[in-house]
Design a protein around this motif. Sequence first.
Motif, short mmCIF file in Angstrom:
data_model
loop_
_atom_site.label_atom_id
_atom_site.label_comp_id
_atom_site.label_asym_id
_atom_site.label_seq_id
_atom_site.Cartn_x
_atom_site.Cartn_y
_atom_site.Cartn_z
N TRP A 120 0.83 -1.21 0.00
CA TRP A 120 0.00 0.00 0.00
C TRP A 120 0.86 1.26 0.00
O TRP A 120 0.47 2.26 -0.59
N ALA A 121 2.02 1.21 0.63
CA ALA A 121 2.93 2.35 0.59
C ALA A 121 3.45 2.58 -0.83
O ALA A 121 3.53 3.71 -1.31
N LEU A 122 3.77 1.49 -1.53
CA LEU A 122 4.22 1.61 -2.91
C LEU A 122 3.12 2.15 -3.81
O LEU A 122 3.36 2.97 -4.71
N LEU A 123 1.88 1.71 -3.58
CA LEU A 123 0.75 2.19 -4.37
C LEU A 123 0.54 3.68 -4.16
O LEU A 123 0.30 4.44 -5.11
N ARG A 124 0.65 4.13 -2.93
CA ARG A 124 0.50 5.56 -2.62
C ARG A 124 1.59 6.37 -3.31
O ARG A 124 1.36 7.45 -3.85
#
Length: 454
Positions: free
Chosen positions: A234-238
């Motif tokens: 989710w951090a990478l997606l953000r």
Amino acid sequence: MSPQPEPAAARPADASAEPPAGAFRRLRQELAESPPLWWALLYFFSLLCGYYVLRPVRDAMAASGDLAAVFPDAWIAWALAHGFALKDFVLQALFTGTFLSMLTLQPLYGALVSRYPRRVFLPALYLIFIACLVGFWWIFDRNISGRGALFFVWTAVFNLFAVSVFWSYMADVFDNAHAKRVYGYIGAGGTLGALLGPAITQLLVDRVGIGSLLLISAGFLVVCLLCIVRLRPWALLREQRSGYPASGEAMGGSMWAGFRLVANDPMLRGLALLMFFGVGVGTLLYNEQAAIVKQFYPSPSDAAKFYARIDLAINLCTILVQIFVTRWLLRRHGVGPVLLIPAFAITFGYCLLTMSPLPLLVAVVQVATRSGEFSLGKPGRETLYTRVDRESRYKAKAFIDTAVYRGGDLTYVWLHKWLALFGSRVVFAAGIAIAVGMTLSAWQVIRAQRKLPS
């Protein structure tokens, strides 16, 4: 794993006006719609539970009358040879050592963040903390002289860096609209951990000893490592949505960038001043409380139990506000009320203490001050970091949360030493002025954040 839900703007316009009574229903809905919230809750729960197992032990060491347990024998001998009693400067020495440690570690942390990607420096930081706890278990098990001072300084460093990195990571995972919906709940998850931690200490300290408590805390940090790994998608997606590389590359830049960013950005300067004055009101209360504990609870175990009860009261108040008020205030009114309400409450508390500096009232104001900070002030400040760039999020924030925080500690612990010569009323009268400075700094932050992108 599925990505995080769409921002709150895509939801019905009246969602932010929902009364606090619907908090539990909203929490169930957020958990159903947001898989990263589960891991964020577990992460903060484990982090604060592990820390609050340690905190009563740290505070008991600071209030200990056994100098050999706190300071190395060589320090005690040196102080006696130079004609002063080290027992009269315990807190001042500990806070000075903490500040110097922060100044030393801050550029090292900046270099770590600049040169290595998040997937490397976050686990590395927690592995270092776990290894240190195992080392402290060995030191406490053998009653090595000076263990108290070393543990006090290390615990302060651990708390500030670990919690600061946690919220920086959350700003990588959640955007601003999402943060306003879930930060109160994440804070409540941490508060549950902060409630369990002192209870573990109070229940087990007489049975297993202080050293074994450190291994229990290390176990909670292992859970934090698992959560860091599970939140990474989710951090990478953000990052991808924000225009950053999706590979989680190192952010680069200078290891001194944190200081430069704070000096040049009005909102970051306001946050630094808010931190500095906020530390001041807390430090004055902490020192008065430590004097009371030293007088009435000379045993380290009894002192640890007293501090555990104070922490339990703080965290009970905190979780009620986090569940029923924080999310509603942030979504309905923004960061203004959550920053100003604690400042007004602290100012009022110091006015009461100036008129009647009773020990019980000191404890009550301590509970109100810290619970207001944890339930309102902290989530409010952290949502602002979702609206800034990565260097500000990791480097400037770390500088404020560590160097500025401990610089405030150092300033006010020595100021308290001087003010205490004139009595408690003078200490608390000075606290009123510091609380006013905190209020003005909160207003500066509120004005400056209006220019940030939403």
